[in-house]
Design a protein around this motif. Sequence first.
Motif, PDB file in Angstrom:
ATOM      1  N   TYR A  86       0.830  -1.204   0.000  1.00 37.75           N
ATOM      2  CA  TYR A  86       0.000   0.000   0.000  1.00 37.75           C
ATOM      3  C   TYR A  86       0.864   1.254   0.000  1.00 37.75           C
ATOM      4  O   TYR A  86       0.571   2.218  -0.704  1.00 37.75           O
ATOM      5  CB  TYR A  86      -0.981  -0.015   1.177  1.00 37.75           C
ATOM      6  CG  TYR A  86      -2.096   0.992   0.996  1.00 37.75           C
ATOM      7  CD1 TYR A  86      -2.999   0.855  -0.055  1.00 37.75           C
ATOM      8  CD2 TYR A  86      -2.235   2.072   1.850  1.00 37.75           C
ATOM      9  CE1 TYR A  86      -4.013   1.780  -0.256  1.00 37.75           C
ATOM     10  CE2 TYR A  86      -3.244   3.004   1.664  1.00 37.75           C
ATOM     11  CZ  TYR A  86      -4.135   2.856   0.615  1.00 37.75           C
ATOM     12  OH  TYR A  86      -5.132   3.780   0.418  1.00 37.75           O
ATOM     13  N   LEU A  87       1.969   1.247   0.765  1.00 35.96           N
ATOM     14  CA  LEU A  87       2.883   2.386   0.736  1.00 35.96           C
ATOM     15  C   LEU A  87       3.480   2.553  -0.662  1.00 35.96           C
ATOM     16  O   LEU A  87       3.616   3.670  -1.166  1.00 35.96           O
ATOM     17  CB  LEU A  87       4.003   2.213   1.769  1.00 35.96           C
ATOM     18  CG  LEU A  87       3.602   2.417   3.227  1.00 35.96           C
ATOM     19  CD1 LEU A  87       4.766   2.074   4.141  1.00 35.96           C
ATOM     20  CD2 LEU A  87       3.109   3.844   3.480  1.00 35.96           C
ATOM     21  N   TYR A  88       3.817   1.443  -1.302  1.00 34.77           N
ATOM     22  CA  TYR A  88       4.364   1.483  -2.656  1.00 34.77           C
ATOM     23  C   TYR A  88       3.324   2.060  -3.620  1.00 34.77           C
ATOM     24  O   TYR A  88       3.633   2.898  -4.473  1.00 34.77           O
ATOM     25  CB  TYR A  88       4.793   0.078  -3.101  1.00 34.77           C
ATOM     26  CG  TYR A  88       5.766   0.078  -4.259  1.00 34.77           C
ATOM     27  CD1 TYR A  88       7.131  -0.016  -4.033  1.00 34.77           C
ATOM     28  CD2 TYR A  88       5.317   0.167  -5.574  1.00 34.77           C
ATOM     29  CE1 TYR A  88       8.042  -0.017  -5.088  1.00 34.77           C
ATOM     30  CE2 TYR A  88       6.207   0.176  -6.632  1.00 34.77           C
ATOM     31  CZ  TYR A  88       7.572   0.084  -6.386  1.00 34.77           C
ATOM     32  OH  TYR A  88       8.457   0.098  -7.428  1.00 34.77           O
ATOM     33  N   PHE A  89       2.081   1.611  -3.452  1.00 35.34           N
ATOM     34  CA  PHE A  89       0.971   2.114  -4.270  1.00 35.34           C
ATOM     35  C   PHE A  89       0.818   3.629  -4.084  1.00 35.34           C
ATOM     36  O   PHE A  89       0.731   4.376  -5.060  1.00 35.34           O
ATOM     37  CB  PHE A  89      -0.321   1.381  -3.879  1.00 35.34           C
ATOM     38  CG  PHE A  89      -1.576   2.022  -4.399  1.00 35.34           C
ATOM     39  CD1 PHE A  89      -1.934   1.927  -5.737  1.00 35.34           C
ATOM     40  CD2 PHE A  89      -2.416   2.712  -3.537  1.00 35.34           C
ATOM     41  CE1 PHE A  89      -3.101   2.517  -6.214  1.00 35.34           C
ATOM     42  CE2 PHE A  89      -3.580   3.302  -4.006  1.00 35.34           C
ATOM     43  CZ  PHE A  89      -3.918   3.209  -5.344  1.00 35.34           C
ATOM     44  N   LEU A  90       0.800   4.098  -2.827  1.00 30.66           N
ATOM     45  CA  LEU A  90       0.653   5.532  -2.563  1.00 30.66           C
ATOM     46  C   LEU A  90       1.787   6.323  -3.203  1.00 30.66           C
ATOM     47  O   LEU A  90       1.556   7.361  -3.820  1.00 30.66           O
ATOM     48  CB  LEU A  90       0.624   5.815  -1.051  1.00 30.66           C
ATOM     49  CG  LEU A  90      -0.614   5.365  -0.283  1.00 30.66           C
ATOM     50  CD1 LEU A  90      -0.435   5.640   1.204  1.00 30.66           C
ATOM     51  CD2 LEU A  90      -1.879   6.042  -0.794  1.00 30.66           C
ATOM     52  N   GLY A  91       3.012   5.821  -3.049  1.00 30.62           N
ATOM     53  CA  GLY A  91       4.160   6.519  -3.605  1.00 30.62           C
ATOM     54  C   GLY A  91       4.174   6.531  -5.123  1.00 30.62           C
ATOM     55  O   GLY A  91       4.402   7.566  -5.750  1.00 30.62           O
ATOM     56  N   SER A  92       3.894   5.390  -5.722  1.00 33.91           N
ATOM     57  CA  SER A  92       3.994   5.275  -7.181  1.00 33.91           C
ATOM     58  C   SER A  92       2.812   5.913  -7.899  1.00 33.91           C
ATOM     59  O   SER A  92       2.925   6.292  -9.062  1.00 33.91           O
ATOM     60  CB  SER A  92       4.138   3.810  -7.598  1.00 33.91           C
ATOM     61  OG  SER A  92       2.991   3.073  -7.224  1.00 33.91           O
ATOM     62  N   GLN A  93       1.684   6.040  -7.224  1.00 35.28           N
ATOM     63  CA  GLN A  93       0.480   6.594  -7.861  1.00 35.28           C
ATOM     64  C   GLN A  93       0.106   7.967  -7.303  1.00 35.28           C
ATOM     65  O   GLN A  93      -1.022   8.426  -7.463  1.00 35.28           O
ATOM     66  CB  GLN A  93      -0.717   5.641  -7.637  1.00 35.28           C
ATOM     67  CG  GLN A  93      -0.485   4.242  -8.166  1.00 35.28           C
ATOM     68  CD  GLN A  93      -0.263   4.216  -9.659  1.00 35.28           C
ATOM     69  OE1 GLN A  93      -0.991   4.844 -10.402  1.00 35.28           O
ATOM     70  NE2 GLN A  93       0.765   3.499 -10.090  1.00 35.28           N
ATOM     71  N   GLU A  94       1.060   8.628  -6.652  1.00 39.95           N
ATOM     72  CA  GLU A  94       0.737   9.879  -5.951  1.00 39.95           C
ATOM     73  C   GLU A  94       0.037  10.909  -6.821  1.00 39.95           C
ATOM     74  O   GLU A  94      -0.983  11.479  -6.420  1.00 39.95           O
ATOM     75  CB  GLU A  94       2.009  10.492  -5.343  1.00 39.95           C
ATOM     76  CG  GLU A  94       1.710  11.769  -4.591  1.00 39.95           C
ATOM     77  CD  GLU A  94       2.935  12.423  -3.961  1.00 39.95           C
ATOM     78  OE1 GLU A  94       2.783  13.561  -3.521  1.00 39.95           O
ATOM     79  OE2 GLU A  94       4.016  11.800  -3.910  1.00 39.95           O
ATOM     80  N   ALA A  95       0.542  11.151  -8.031  1.00 37.80           N
ATOM     81  CA  ALA A  95      -0.059  12.177  -8.897  1.00 37.80           C
ATOM     82  C   ALA A  95      -1.519  11.847  -9.206  1.00 37.80           C
ATOM     83  O   ALA A  95      -2.393  12.716  -9.143  1.00 37.80           O
ATOM     84  CB  ALA A  95       0.746  12.323 -10.184  1.00 37.80           C
TER      85      ALA A  95
END
Length: 137
Positions: free
Chosen positions: A96-105
């Motif tokens: 989930y942290l990876y998802f938040l970081g990679s999809q931030e925009a």
Amino acid sequence: MAGLSTDTPTPVELTVHGRSRVLEVAFSDGARFRIPFELMRIYSPSAEVQGHGPGQEVLQTGKREVELADLKPVGNYAVQPTFSDGHDTGIFSWDYLYFLGSQEAQLWADYERRLTEAGVERDAPMAAKGGHACGHH
């Protein structure tokens, strides 16, 4: 996104930057993200924010200045932050942290759209809690 698969990158470094209000996460695949506390708070994976199914999400507002008061490890797969507004029920898995970081925009764009559709400002105070009877607080 609940479970970890064997190819999920794992954090090799977690740094809380209080002044800039970001959680910096370096992953085993070389990716490094600076995830704003506000983004973590408005996309918290907790029932309080996500509801109990599609369409039950609770739009979070007034979280721009939110701080990270504490960050506890949960096993070897997640962290559980305590935010300065008292919210502490979200378990953030590595995925989930990876998802938040990679999809931030994209997540910010979705958040702005949801604010516009709801006719509320990003910095508006949250409406008083009430009428939510699931017992998870």
